[in-house]
Scaffold this active site. Sequence first.
Site, mmCIF file in Angstrom:
data_model
loop_
_atom_site.group_PDB
_atom_site.id
_atom_site.type_symbol
_atom_site.label_atom_id
_atom_site.label_comp_id
_atom_site.label_asym_id
_atom_site.label_seq_id
_atom_site.Cartn_x
_atom_site.Cartn_y
_atom_site.Cartn_z
ATOM 1 N N LYS A 1 23.120 -45.421 -1.218
ATOM 2 C CA LYS A 1 22.559 -46.639 -0.681
ATOM 3 C C LYS A 1 21.073 -46.433 -0.324
ATOM 4 O O LYS A 1 20.236 -47.295 -0.567
ATOM 5 C CB LYS A 1 23.329 -47.051 0.563
ATOM 6 C CG LYS A 1 23.282 -48.539 0.742
ATOM 7 C CD LYS A 1 24.390 -49.066 1.589
ATOM 8 C CE LYS A 1 24.187 -50.567 1.669
ATOM 9 N NZ LYS A 1 25.327 -51.367 1.657
ATOM 10 N N ARG A 2 20.806 -45.275 0.221
ATOM 11 C CA ARG A 2 19.433 -44.995 0.633
ATOM 12 C C ARG A 2 18.525 -44.780 -0.574
ATOM 13 O O ARG A 2 17.374 -45.135 -0.576
ATOM 14 C CB ARG A 2 19.431 -43.752 1.535
ATOM 15 C CG ARG A 2 18.309 -43.695 2.542
ATOM 16 C CD ARG A 2 18.572 -42.597 3.558
ATOM 17 N NE ARG A 2 19.140 -41.403 2.948
ATOM 18 C CZ ARG A 2 18.420 -40.471 2.312
ATOM 19 N NH1 ARG A 2 17.122 -40.605 2.213
ATOM 20 N NH2 ARG A 2 19.011 -39.418 1.796
#
Length: 482
Positions: free
Chosen positions: A253-254
């Site tokens: 996600k990051r």
Amino acid sequence: MTVRVRFAPSPTGYLHVGGARSALFNWLFARKMGGQFLLRIEDTDQSRYNEQSLQDLIRDLKWLGLNWDEGPEVGGPYEPYVQSQRLGLYKKHAEELIAKGFAYRCFCTSERMDEVRKRQEENKLPPGYDRHCRDLDPVESAARAAAGEAHVIRFKSPLGGKTVFNDLVRGEIEYQNHLLDDLVLLKTDGFPTYHLAHVVDDHDMRISHVLRGDEWIPSTPRHVLMFKAFGWEHPVYCHLPVILAPGGGKLSKRKGAASVGDYREKGYLPQALFNFLALLGWSPGDDREKMTLPELIESFSLERIMPKSAAFDETKLEWLNGQYLIDTPAEDLYVEIRRLLELRGYAPDLAAKPEMLARHVGLLKDRSKRLDELVDTGLYFWRDPDSYEEKALAKYWKPETAQRLGKLLPKLEAVDWTASALEALYRAETEEQGIKFAELIHPTRLSVSGLSFGPGLFELLEALEKATVIRRIRVALETLAT
Ligand code: GLU
């Protein structure tokens, strides 16, 4: 052989792009081969189960354009397609393996397991169950179970020899059996582990090919052994190479990529994401990048899945999305653009001026790469500018500008409000004032939109309507006079 493939997600979180890519390859393969694509919900880990993520998953698969021939909502000959509704079947099969001598009951308590782990750590031994209950007397084992003593059922992995299987992407893969521990098949709560449940279901549902992420390769020898123990043939395996983040490392996600839902919210079209994911680790064998669904189905083949891990290149996804936006009729975007505008608080403006939606989409569609960009770079269709781009002001707003625009204002009031008449007026006016076309155009665009870029100015002025344009120019003249 009839091709029967499945996507078998565990509804424990969002539909990740990696999972979506697996689903899509399965789907494409089924469609290409005239086979069936199944959706099976693997919800046997009750501690991680989440009803909302199941709903989201189904929504996201549908949004991407994936439909299933058998599975939740549509049913099929091997119902139910939700593992928590098939518990009896797994229990029966686990017991069958005990009877055949391929599995055993393990009564070890969690305290004992902790001790084993501690001892292994102290002695720097590899972790894993020490097979304490493997050789329990079967009669004693059955009696303890009948008396209600808590236990799991474990697979009796062979202690010697090797397990070999073929993978369509990696070729032959070999594992030494002594490295495989006695994995749990059925837990104390009566729920199967993924390993048992998916083997039973892949057999029961006549799955011909398993296409899944290559993180499952180390588990596959155990699966192959289980198929053998049951006396079943295992499906053809095809493990898909991992997807890497832009610039390397695991996709997270990051690190750029996330869930399918996030891409929808970021303003990507499902067709573009579909096309992009199809080319992530697979290639049609030529340099085509933009491919229609029929083209993808027609050219799809497992042989051209590339063993090298594929990098998720968001710039390419953006480019592809822009191409799809150009091809999409404006009307097809209204629902989504309306939703994004409403999210940004423009519901009353939409209601007051419904005709503006078509103008906004029509003028910005081909200039945008994403739907959120289409919305956010065109908010001036809905409200007066609340600021003016600083850099553009410095460049285009000269001390003479106010006077020049001021001279134009009464003529704007009088002109027939069409793009072509407006353009003729600007041409005549610049000639009359002896200035360059650009010296009227840029300040006008800044006044009406606050920005230095956008669609063709005269189309934009026509779309915004006379009263709005004149009001905004007046405000700019006042605001920028000092
Ligand atoms: N339920 C497994 C997962 O969530 C499926 C793995 C497989 O396709 O066998 O990844």
